[in-house]
Every structure is written in structure tokens, then in C-alpha cells.
Write an enzyme that holds these catalytic residues in place. Sequence first.
Site, mmCIF file in Angstrom:
data_model
loop_
_atom_site.group_PDB
_atom_site.id
_atom_site.type_symbol
_atom_site.label_atom_id
_atom_site.label_comp_id
_atom_site.label_asym_id
_atom_site.label_seq_id
_atom_site.Cartn_x
_atom_site.Cartn_y
_atom_site.Cartn_z
ATOM 1 N N ASP A 1 -4.020 39.286 70.559
ATOM 2 C CA ASP A 1 -5.140 39.400 71.482
ATOM 3 C C ASP A 1 -6.260 40.208 70.821
ATOM 4 O O ASP A 1 -6.320 41.418 70.930
ATOM 5 C CB ASP A 1 -4.662 40.102 72.761
ATOM 6 N N CYS B 1 -16.457 65.469 100.771
ATOM 7 C CA CYS B 1 -15.439 65.929 99.826
ATOM 8 C C CYS B 1 -14.172 66.351 100.582
ATOM 9 O O CYS B 1 -14.254 67.144 101.523
ATOM 10 C CB CYS B 1 -15.991 67.095 99.017
ATOM 11 N N CYS C 1 -16.860 74.203 95.341
ATOM 12 C CA CYS C 1 -15.744 73.301 95.652
ATOM 13 C C CYS C 1 -14.496 73.734 94.882
ATOM 14 O O CYS C 1 -14.477 73.695 93.648
ATOM 15 C CB CYS C 1 -16.155 71.873 95.303
ATOM 16 N N GLU D 1 4.844 31.450 67.026
ATOM 17 C CA GLU D 1 4.211 32.694 66.553
ATOM 18 C C GLU D 1 3.725 33.488 67.746
ATOM 19 O O GLU D 1 3.652 32.975 68.851
ATOM 20 C CB GLU D 1 2.972 32.374 65.695
ATOM 21 N N LYS E 1 0.768 31.431 77.608
ATOM 22 C CA LYS E 1 0.280 32.790 77.875
ATOM 23 C C LYS E 1 1.214 33.539 78.838
ATOM 24 O O LYS E 1 1.702 32.961 79.816
ATOM 25 C CB LYS E 1 -1.120 32.720 78.483
ATOM 26 N N LYS F 1 0.769 35.305 69.915
ATOM 27 C CA LYS F 1 -0.661 35.081 70.144
ATOM 28 C C LYS F 1 -1.329 36.452 70.214
ATOM 29 O O LYS F 1 -1.193 37.179 71.192
ATOM 30 C CB LYS F 1 -0.879 34.299 71.434
ATOM 31 N N CYS G 1 -18.713 64.975 94.356
ATOM 32 C CA CYS G 1 -19.008 66.101 95.227
ATOM 33 C C CYS G 1 -20.019 66.992 94.495
ATOM 34 O O CYS G 1 -19.725 67.489 93.409
ATOM 35 C CB CYS G 1 -17.732 66.892 95.529
ATOM 36 N N CYS H 1 -13.899 70.356 100.142
ATOM 37 C CA CYS H 1 -14.850 71.357 100.636
ATOM 38 C C CYS H 1 -15.783 70.824 101.716
ATOM 39 O O CYS H 1 -16.614 71.570 102.238
ATOM 40 C CB CYS H 1 -15.673 71.926 99.477
ATOM 41 N N TYR I 1 -3.011 33.750 60.464
ATOM 42 C CA TYR I 1 -2.060 32.797 61.035
ATOM 43 C C TYR I 1 -2.380 31.324 60.782
ATOM 44 O O TYR I 1 -1.694 30.446 61.278
ATOM 45 C CB TYR I 1 -1.898 33.027 62.543
HETATM 46 S S1 IVH Z 1 -3.883 29.088 65.540
HETATM 47 C C1 IVH Z 1 -6.560 25.312 65.251
HETATM 48 N N1 IVH Z 1 -2.273 31.114 65.888
HETATM 49 O O1 IVH Z 1 -6.010 32.317 70.069
HETATM 50 C C2 IVH Z 1 -5.686 26.389 65.705
HETATM 51 N N2 IVH Z 1 -4.379 31.178 66.984
HETATM 52 O O2 IVH Z 1 -6.876 30.742 72.409
HETATM 53 C C3 IVH Z 1 -6.108 27.705 65.218
HETATM 54 N N3 IVH Z 1 -4.780 33.239 68.264
HETATM 55 O O3 IVH Z 1 -8.573 30.525 68.513
HETATM 56 C C4 IVH Z 1 -5.543 28.853 65.947
HETATM 57 N N4 IVH Z 1 -2.887 34.204 67.770
HETATM 58 O O4 IVH Z 1 -8.300 33.157 68.075
HETATM 59 C C5 IVH Z 1 -3.467 30.588 66.192
HETATM 60 N N5 IVH Z 1 -0.753 32.873 66.019
HETATM 61 C C6 IVH Z 1 -1.945 32.340 66.351
HETATM 62 C C7 IVH Z 1 -2.876 33.001 67.164
HETATM 63 C C8 IVH Z 1 -4.092 32.381 67.478
HETATM 64 C C9 IVH Z 1 -4.034 34.331 68.405
HETATM 65 C C10 IVH Z 1 -6.112 33.084 68.886
HETATM 66 C C11 IVH Z 1 -7.123 32.372 68.052
HETATM 67 C C12 IVH Z 1 -7.341 31.070 68.767
HETATM 68 C C13 IVH Z 1 -7.134 31.490 70.177
HETATM 69 C C14 IVH Z 1 -6.894 30.329 71.097
#
Ligand code: IVH
Length: 682
Positions: A117, A406, A430, A113, A312, A115, A424, A409, A225
Site C-alpha cells: 500500500d 467545557c 481550566c 504476492e 483486497k 499488495k 476551551c 470548567c 514486483y
Molecule cells: S503488479 C500490470 N504487484 O497495486 C500489473 N501491483 O491496484 C502491474 N501493487 O498498480 C501491477 N502491490 O501500484 C503489482 N505485488 C504487486 C503490487 C501491486 C501493490 C499496486 C500497484 C498497482 C496497484 C493496483
Amino acid sequence: MTDAEAKNRIEALTTELNEHNYRYYVLSAPVISDYEFDKKLRELEELEKRYPQYAFEDSPTKRVGGDITKSFKQVVHQYPMLSLSNTYSKQEVVDFINRVKKTVGEDVEFVCELKYDGVAIGLKYENGKLVQAVTRGDGVRGDDVTTNVKTIRSIPLKLRGSGYPESFEIRGEIIMSRQSFNRLNKLREETGEMPFANPRNAASGSLKMQDSAEVAKRGLDCFLYYMPGKNLPFDNHYDNMTEARKWGLKVPNYMAKCKTVDEIFDFIGYWDKARRDLPFDIDGVVIKVNSFRQQELLGYTAKSPRWAIAYKFKAEQAVTTLRSIDYQVGRTGAITPVANLDPVLLAGTVVKRASLHNADIIAKLDVRIGDTVYVEKGGEIIPKIVGVDLSKRPPGAVKISFISVCPACGTKLVREEGEAAWRCPNEEGCPPQLKGKLEHFVSRRAMNIDSLGEGKIDLLFDKELVRNPADLYDLTFSDLIGLEKTYPAEEGKKERKVSFQEKTVENILNGIKQSVEVPFPRVLFALGIRYVGETVAKKLALHFGSIDRLMQADFETLIEVNEIGERIAESLLDYFKKPSNIHLIQRLKDHHLKFEMEQVDDNAGTGKLNGAAIVVSGVFKNFSRDELKALIEKNGGRNVASVSGKTDYLLAGENMGPAKKQKAERLGVRIITEEEFLKMIE
Ligand code: IVH
């Protein structure tokens, strides 16, 4: 309309609008226009006002917020909110896969999946209704932010379909799209607030606001998720999440079942590139073991599950050489250092310049001319220098000392307390500041003199025909006719000289003449007072009604105005202290620019209140009680002294007596805030 008819209509509209919300915010596949949606929403609002007893708890009208949370209640998570073990190394992902396979001792299916942010959130549903939303906090207990979360339209207040557990929690990430983030930051800069560094901080800050009506405006979204717990329909993650989608929950489609290392790396490789095209930020990929039985075999450490890992992404970087630094002077005098680099390809574009932000950043990086530097494109559009390869530093490279005068000027630069930028102070002499102010003055959202676009201000300035906005109004035909402008040579085009002919001159003079019709709020914005952007200018203009009253206001009076903070107040006082600014305003007044709100015919109220009986009580931010009463009359409402069964609204300010409030609540009289009232008569 009979009671029964109203009840039916409210029910029909609630169902229909919730369906549209689902299609728009969850499926991203709307079937009606925003206009039609708003029309129906307003109809429902009206009906709910008249028949509050028939309003539904999951009414789409509740998404606009309004409730205030003074401090968030702490709630203990039923299942601790763990985090994931993180890695930047592909080798560690391989190690993870091998370890899982070894422990489980059989075929393993993984789910990959994105991640997201943002900020982690746990949503609790009971009998299909959203009952609680809690942040991660320390993992054991978090903040109850239910009121704010209810304003996020992609989160269903009531589930669809069937088969969901009677009580369950689903977790996900609250995020802010880059578009909403940019919009928010622009607004914050206008009001003199610090912009957020990235969409994650903006999402987190928004979620913790006390006023849910403000949260509703922030454009937050939520991706789900993960479901902890055992009472789920299927024995694996993927099928449960797919099922949850049928309940109206926003489980993103960016999910793939993978069996092999290659499949997992394909997913990672694809999204490492494609993430640029997503409208929101992701910072990696999460790899999870699909089967619950296998998850249990693997278990947990104190901090994270052993059945999942986050890979990451590294921010995209390029390596190049720093050649020189330019110092730019903005309209307010702020100095921005800009790095000139050897051109280098970064995330699909050639980068030649990068921001160095301010003197502190230069000192912290200890970057020097000739250095090999790392350039990164973060959430921001403008790339920045994030590091230096010291091993490649040319011998004799000297520390950069930030300019002290500056570049335009020669005035000695100053830095105010708490500010990052050197500035400035020569506002009145200026050249780039004067030019910048003129350009701002004629810009579209200010005085909108488009006949002065395309570098014409530059020309008028260089020929010493204008130095400040008032000079524009003194320009004559003979000043302009025959003026010569040189367009520098560009790729494929030679340098050309153009001289102003009659038509051009007439256009310019006409544009200037017409601008005297621009209403006061925009004139105030056009003056270019620091921190007074469009929104602030509008607020000030509405509140004070004229520049004279604004100029008389002292610090206390200014900060009493809703959303006017100390920074803005100080900046206004500074501006009006300077004789040159007073002189400028006087000259503009002499040229008949609008420095007060248009007088509206007192009898020409909107009639919008339609005879509603309103009680005004308490102390208000923007208006006195008498002013509010006058507004009620003017807009076709009736002022009544005390709350009774016949009262339609109680317009409530601060410090209102509790008895009045209770009585209103008991009688089902709708209680509205000053802001809501102003919206009603807008
Ligand atoms: S699963 C027990 N799935 O990343 C596992 N987390 O650094 C539960 N996050 O705590 C998390 N995308 O806040 C999961 N597809 C994803 C995610 C995800 C972002 C975040 C979440 C987690 C943190 C870990």
C-alpha cells in the site's frame, strides 16, 4: 596522500559502503555497526570534497539528497502503467481462476504476492545504472521524480551481478514503514503541520517534495514486483523476479507459486492475519499468471491486465454498542470526544473505548447513544467508529449534540476557523489545562523534574499548592512535608494512603532546584506554547538567542525563520500578548531559569573548518552575511572575497550572481548551502 592513493581509497570506500547499504537496506542483514558505517561514510565525504574529480556517480554520499526540483518533468511511460482489477470477494477470485484456466485451456501456475500500500513507481536502468524514476500519473504519463528516488537507499543506483538487459524497467511500490510514519507525524505535530492520515499519503507526499535532502530523511523504502517488456532472461514472472534479486533489486520474498484455489486461499488467509506483524501496510494480495505466453493469451483490458487480480482485505471490524461519550480536555484546551463501548475483541485486543475525533465526525456518522456501531482498527493504534447499523437503532435514540461548554470548567467552547476541534478558551483557569501544562513542564524532554512524576502534580494541584510552573519554584519544605496521597484500589490491591516523608520532600525540592540548569531551548519547549514542540523550540532558541528577542519579533520576522510557518508565528504572538504569560516568564526569570542561549567563549570555536578558504555570497535564511563570516572565522576557516582555484567552498545563498556560480563550477569549487555549512560546524 597522493592523488592516486586518494582515487584508490575513494573507490574502495564507495564499493564497500554500497555493499553495506545493500546488506542493510535490501537484505536486512547488516554486518557492521551504524557507527562504523558512519565513520567510513564521513571519510569518503571528506575525500570527495578534496578530490571531487574521483567521486563516483553511485557514491553512497549522494543518498542524502540536496538537489531541488522546482516542478517535476512529465514523462510518457514506455509501457502504460496499468492498474489491477480489484475485488473484496473470494467468489470473484474463484471466478477469475476459472476464467483464466478456461481461456488458456491448459495447466496454469499462479504467483501470489502481497499488495503493497504505497505509491507505484517505474525505475529505468540502462547499462546497469538507474537513469529515471517515474510515478504512475495518469497511467500514460507520470512525474519524473528521479532526484528524490535516488535518496531511497534500498534502490540500487548501480546494479550488481550480470545478465541484466541493457535497458529495462522494473516497477514497484514506494512505501513508508509504520515506524517512519509515526516518527514523521510526531514531528509534524510539533511543528504545527497537519499530520498525514496514513503511511501511503505520507509516502506520496514525500515523493513529491521539492527538496531531495528532506526526502532522504523520510525513511522511504521500495518493493519491486513487476518487469514489463520482452527482453528478459526468463519466460515467466517468477524466475525473472528471482533473477532481479541477484542484481541487487529489492524483490520481496513474500511470493508463492500456487496451482490450486486452495493454495491461493491459504496464502490469502495467512497474510490476512500475519499482515499485522509486518512493519508496513499491505491492503491485499495480488494473484498473477506466471507464464508470459499465457499472459499474452489472456491479454489486457483498457485499464488492467486480464492475467492478474487484486484481492483486497477488509479492514478488521467489530460490532458493539455505544454506551456513552466522554469529552476530554487536553493541555491546549482541545476537546476530544471518546466513545465508551461494550467491550469487544478486535484484532487480538479487547476494545472498550474508541476515538470519535471531533464534532464533524459525530455529525457525519449521526451516531447515537445505544447504537450498534462498527469499530475498525486502521493504520492507527486507537480504534475508531466507522459506521452505524441503523436497523438496530433503539427507538427514541436522540441525536448527539456536541457539548457547548467545557466539561471541566463550564466555559463556553470556541472553534477557530479552519480547525476541526472545539476548544476551551479558559487557558488560565481550566483545571485539566493547567494540570496538563504543569505535567508537560516537568516532563522528561522539558524540565525533566522526575521527582514530580507519578501523579504528584495532581496532588500539588488539588491541594492548591501550584497552579502554574512558577509556583513550583516557590514550594518549601513545610508546604510538602506530611502531604497525603491516596492511591485508589486496583486489582488485587486495596486503597492506600501515603504521606510525604522527609526523603520524598527533599527529592522533590532538589529536582526543582536542579532544573534551573536546563538550557534555554528546553525551557522554551517547557512553556507549552501551542505548536512549539521540541524541534521548533530549538530552532527559535538558536535563531533569536533569547526569550527577550523572541518576544520582540513581529509576524514577518518570525516567518522568515526557516520552517516557522504562519500557524506557529500566530501562536507565539498570541502567547506573548497575554499579560499572565509575561508575568509567568518574569517569575521564572526571577528564579534564574535560563532564558537565553549559553554564551560560548568566542575563542572556543570548533576549529572544524581547518583553514578552509570560503567565499560567502547571496542572501541567507537564518544568518546575515556578516554573521556567517564571523562563524567561519570562529570555526577556523578563512573568509575570501572572490572565487579562485584556491577556494575550498562557495557558501551560496539566494540571488547569488550567476558568474560566481559558473566560475565555482568551472574550478570545481564545492558549492554548499547554509544548511550544509551549519552541519559542517555543528
Ligand atoms: S503488479 C500490470 N504487484 O497495486 C500489473 N501491483 O491496484 C502491474 N501493487 O498498480 C501491477 N502491490 O501500484 C503489482 N505485488 C504487486 C503490487 C501491486 C501493490 C499496486 C500497484 C498497482 C496497484 C493496483
